[in-house]
Motif scaffolding. Sequence first.
Motif, PDB file in Angstrom:
ATOM      1  N   ARG A  44      44.740  26.915  42.761  1.00  0.00           N
ATOM      2  CA  ARG A  44      43.854  26.042  41.993  1.00  0.00           C
ATOM      3  C   ARG A  44      43.978  26.341  40.504  1.00  0.00           C
ATOM      4  O   ARG A  44      44.049  27.483  40.090  1.00  0.00           O
ATOM      5  CB  ARG A  44      42.412  26.281  42.440  1.00  0.00           C
ATOM      6  CG  ARG A  44      41.452  25.416  41.696  1.00  0.00           C
ATOM      7  CD  ARG A  44      40.009  25.608  42.035  1.00  0.00           C
ATOM      8  NE  ARG A  44      39.635  26.527  43.078  1.00  0.00           N
ATOM      9  CZ  ARG A  44      38.371  26.803  43.341  1.00  0.00           C
ATOM     10  NH1 ARG A  44      37.409  26.227  42.664  1.00  0.00           N
ATOM     11  NH2 ARG A  44      38.058  27.646  44.291  1.00  0.00           N
ATOM     12  N   GLU A 285      28.565  25.308  40.165  1.00  0.00           N
ATOM     13  CA  GLU A 285      28.533  24.645  41.477  1.00  0.00           C
ATOM     14  C   GLU A 285      27.254  24.926  42.255  1.00  0.00           C
ATOM     15  O   GLU A 285      27.016  24.281  43.269  1.00  0.00           O
ATOM     16  CB  GLU A 285      29.775  25.027  42.295  1.00  0.00           C
ATOM     17  CG  GLU A 285      31.008  24.283  41.781  1.00  0.00           C
ATOM     18  CD  GLU A 285      32.137  24.191  42.781  1.00  0.00           C
ATOM     19  OE1 GLU A 285      32.214  25.034  43.701  1.00  0.00           O
ATOM     20  OE2 GLU A 285      32.972  23.272  42.632  1.00  0.00           O
ATOM     21  N   LEU A 298      34.294  22.269  36.507  1.00  0.00           N
ATOM     22  CA  LEU A 298      33.959  23.482  35.757  1.00  0.00           C
ATOM     23  C   LEU A 298      33.586  23.141  34.317  1.00  0.00           C
ATOM     24  O   LEU A 298      32.757  23.824  33.702  1.00  0.00           O
ATOM     25  CB  LEU A 298      35.117  24.481  35.783  1.00  0.00           C
ATOM     26  CG  LEU A 298      34.827  25.775  35.035  1.00  0.00           C
ATOM     27  CD1 LEU A 298      33.624  26.492  35.646  1.00  0.00           C
ATOM     28  CD2 LEU A 298      36.031  26.687  35.031  1.00  0.00           C
ATOM     29  N   ASN A 299      34.180  22.072  33.771  1.00  0.00           N
ATOM     30  CA  ASN A 299      33.786  21.664  32.419  1.00  0.00           C
ATOM     31  C   ASN A 299      32.298  21.338  32.367  1.00  0.00           C
ATOM     32  O   ASN A 299      31.606  21.684  31.417  1.00  0.00           O
ATOM     33  CB  ASN A 299      34.626  20.459  31.968  1.00  0.00           C
ATOM     34  CG  ASN A 299      36.053  20.883  31.642  1.00  0.00           C
ATOM     35  OD1 ASN A 299      36.293  21.512  30.629  1.00  0.00           O
ATOM     36  ND2 ASN A 299      36.986  20.599  32.541  1.00  0.00           N
TER      37      ASN A 299
HETATM   38  C1  LIG Z   1      41.345  21.881  43.943  1.00  0.00           C
HETATM   39  C2  LIG Z   1      40.352  22.012  42.828  1.00  0.00           C
HETATM   40  C3  LIG Z   1      40.734  21.732  41.514  1.00  0.00           C
HETATM   41  C4  LIG Z   1      39.810  21.817  40.474  1.00  0.00           C
HETATM   42  N1  LIG Z   1      40.206  21.495  39.205  1.00  0.00           N
HETATM   43  C5  LIG Z   1      39.300  21.537  38.191  1.00  0.00           C
HETATM   44  C6  LIG Z   1      39.680  21.195  36.843  1.00  0.00           C
HETATM   45  O1  LIG Z   1      40.827  20.858  36.556  1.00  0.00           O
HETATM   46  N2  LIG Z   1      38.722  21.247  35.873  1.00  0.00           N
HETATM   47  C7  LIG Z   1      37.442  21.600  36.155  1.00  0.00           C
HETATM   48  O2  LIG Z   1      36.599  21.616  35.242  1.00  0.00           O
HETATM   49  N3  LIG Z   1      37.059  21.941  37.406  1.00  0.00           N
HETATM   50  C8  LIG Z   1      37.950  21.919  38.429  1.00  0.00           C
HETATM   51  N4  LIG Z   1      37.569  22.271  39.691  1.00  0.00           N
HETATM   52  C9  LIG Z   1      36.187  22.729  39.917  1.00  0.00           C
HETATM   53  C10 LIG Z   1      36.055  24.220  39.587  1.00  0.00           C
HETATM   54  O3  LIG Z   1      37.073  24.950  40.258  1.00  0.00           O
HETATM   55  C11 LIG Z   1      34.670  24.719  40.006  1.00  0.00           C
HETATM   56  O4  LIG Z   1      33.704  23.895  39.367  1.00  0.00           O
HETATM   57  C12 LIG Z   1      34.416  26.150  39.562  1.00  0.00           C
HETATM   58  O5  LIG Z   1      35.419  27.023  40.017  1.00  0.00           O
HETATM   59  C13 LIG Z   1      33.056  26.616  40.086  1.00  0.00           C
HETATM   60  O6  LIG Z   1      32.733  27.842  39.455  1.00  0.00           O
HETATM   61  P1  LIG Z   1      31.309  28.522  39.738  1.00  0.00           P
HETATM   62  O7  LIG Z   1      31.330  29.777  38.929  1.00  0.00           O
HETATM   63  O8  LIG Z   1      30.212  27.554  39.533  1.00  0.00           O
HETATM   64  O9  LIG Z   1      31.312  28.840  41.300  1.00  0.00           O
HETATM   65  P2  LIG Z   1      32.183  29.884  42.141  1.00  0.00           P
HETATM   66  O10 LIG Z   1      33.557  29.996  41.613  1.00  0.00           O
HETATM   67  O11 LIG Z   1      32.015  29.504  43.570  1.00  0.00           O
HETATM   68  O12 LIG Z   1      31.480  31.288  41.869  1.00  0.00           O
HETATM   69  C14 LIG Z   1      30.319  31.680  42.542  1.00  0.00           C
HETATM   70  C15 LIG Z   1      30.307  33.201  42.542  1.00  0.00           C
HETATM   71  O13 LIG Z   1      29.064  33.651  43.064  1.00  0.00           O
HETATM   72  C16 LIG Z   1      29.297  34.750  43.909  1.00  0.00           C
HETATM   73  N5  LIG Z   1      28.142  34.843  44.815  1.00  0.00           N
HETATM   74  C17 LIG Z   1      27.736  33.979  45.771  1.00  0.00           C
HETATM   75  N6  LIG Z   1      26.612  34.402  46.357  1.00  0.00           N
HETATM   76  C18 LIG Z   1      26.284  35.579  45.753  1.00  0.00           C
HETATM   77  C19 LIG Z   1      25.222  36.513  45.914  1.00  0.00           C
HETATM   78  N7  LIG Z   1      24.261  36.325  46.846  1.00  0.00           N
HETATM   79  N8  LIG Z   1      25.199  37.604  45.120  1.00  0.00           N
HETATM   80  C20 LIG Z   1      26.158  37.817  44.173  1.00  0.00           C
HETATM   81  N9  LIG Z   1      27.191  36.967  43.982  1.00  0.00           N
HETATM   82  C21 LIG Z   1      27.248  35.866  44.763  1.00  0.00           C
HETATM   83  C22 LIG Z   1      30.613  34.433  44.595  1.00  0.00           C
HETATM   84  O14 LIG Z   1      31.227  35.618  45.085  1.00  0.00           O
HETATM   85  C23 LIG Z   1      31.397  33.839  43.432  1.00  0.00           C
HETATM   86  O15 LIG Z   1      32.062  34.832  42.687  1.00  0.00           O
HETATM   87  C24 LIG Z   1      38.470  22.190  40.749  1.00  0.00           C
HETATM   88  C25 LIG Z   1      38.084  22.499  42.065  1.00  0.00           C
HETATM   89  C26 LIG Z   1      39.005  22.411  43.098  1.00  0.00           C
HETATM   90  C27 LIG Z   1      38.573  22.724  44.513  1.00  0.00           C
END
Ligand SMILES: Cc1cc2nc3c(=O)[nH]c(=O)nc-3n(C[C@H](O)[C@H](O)[C@H](O)COP(=O)(O)OP(=O)(O)OC[C@H]3O[C@@H](n4cnc5c(N)ncnc54)[C@H](O)[C@@H]3O)c2cc1C
Length: 400
Positions: A44, A285, A298-299
């Motif tokens: 990804r 997310e 992610l943006n």
């Molecule tokens: C195929 C694909 C392509 C993408 N391309 C893009 C793109 O080009 N541009 C873009 O903006 N977005 C893109 N996205 C979306 C982007 O990847 C996500 O929005 C982003 O990775 C989410 O980040 P996050 O930190 O919100 O969540 P996550 O990455 O899910 O992080 C959550 C964290 O919380 C931790 N956690 C969970 N529960 C607990 C707990 N109880 N205690 C402590 N820690 C905990 C987990 O271990 C994890 O580290 C794409 C997504 C996909 C699937």
Amino acid sequence: MSDRHFEIVIVGAGAAGLAAGLAFARDGYRTALIGPLDSPRDGRTVALLNGSVRFLEALGLWPAIANHAAPLETMRIIDDTGSLFRPPPVAFRASEIDLPAFGFNIENADFVEILAEAARSREGLTLIDGQASSHSGDSELAHVTLGDGGSIAGKLIVAADGRRSRLREEAGIEGRTWSYPQTAVTAILAHVRPHRETSTEFHTRHGPFTLVPLPGHRSSLVWVTSPEHASELSALHDAALALRIERQAQSVLGAMRIDGPRGSFPMTGMAVDRFTAARLALVGEAAHVFPPIGAQGLNLGLRDVAALRDAVIDAGDEGEDPGSSNALRRYQRGRDIDVRLRTAAVDGLNRTLLSGYLPLDFMRGAGLLGLATIGPLRRAVMREGVLPRMGTPRLMQAAV
Ligand SMILES: Cc1cc2nc3c(=O)[nH]c(=O)nc-3n(C[C@H](O)[C@H](O)[C@H](O)COP(=O)(O)OP(=O)(O)OC[C@H]3O[C@@H](n4cnc5c(N)ncnc54)[C@H](O)[C@@H]3O)c2cc1C
């Protein structure tokens, strides 16, 4: 066991949580970040659009990120649905809106690693490598209980714990979820022809098939297709998959080789009706999920973080603490429209592709044709895609 006290406690060390930790510590808030620092390599990538780049520049992270990222100067859309109303290919150039690039594409794992490295040495940021098992809040303080029984207290809890957010559920914020009959297959590719800093999105009946530039003669693939087709693709060995990708891409990048990890993501969506609860704010997310179309996920998550930072600072200027109802009200107000609009736009575009219903095909075709031919409309859509005009957080604005 006694609480350790912070002003801000963030749960979840993914990209959104790490960015939040770095942003609040930069502004002098005593901040704790709870969660394991790891990010799986799953093919990804994330395209960081212009506003996110400014935010990361303000956090002092951009030089490290730029070394691993490729600019997106042109975005091309090719209708490959076979529809009766098939519009001609459309190309959007960042130079049309006076930008050198719409954004920069980087492997997600590289991006998270760079943020984690910065977090390890950021003054004012305490990293706690554990899992949050529960949380509670009262009028003065919130508490997070850790898996090992310890507990951390803070004025504001930031739930950055991803799509299955435990904190969101505990706080009684309902996440409305839905799914699409689609799976995204991801891979990193090396190819013979240069990508010329151009991402190419083929709109197929099963979803978009997108190639996004990486540094050198490399690109990332997001192939959104039916779950059955995705299983078949995932079962192929690297050489056979590379050939299928090259054919689907109409050889625009020449011969290909799989050059890194691969992944597979079932397509789902999730929306909440509020972004806050007592002394708690959702970001990333934990607050919104939608398919990877138009590089928005992610943006949007980074905009959550930058907007929360503004809300906390503004409430502080009025003498209120980071988790006060004043701060949370400001945050809720600022996020509502942006998140709803992006979720609806991505969902709508995806469904017109899937439907095969002629009037919808016509609307999509007419929309793309309008974008191809009407200059002011194109530029307005490009600007809005890169960064919303209304309510842009301060660290994402041009002059920081
Ligand atoms: C195929 C694909 C392509 C993408 N391309 C893009 C793109 O080009 N541009 C873009 O903006 N977005 C893109 N996205 C979306 C982007 O990847 C996500 O929005 C982003 O990775 C989410 O980040 P996050 O930190 O919100 O969540 P996550 O990455 O899910 O992080 C959550 C964290 O919380 C931790 N956690 C969970 N529960 C607990 C707990 N109880 N205690 C402590 N820690 C905990 C987990 O271990 C994890 O580290 C794409 C997504 C996909 C699937």
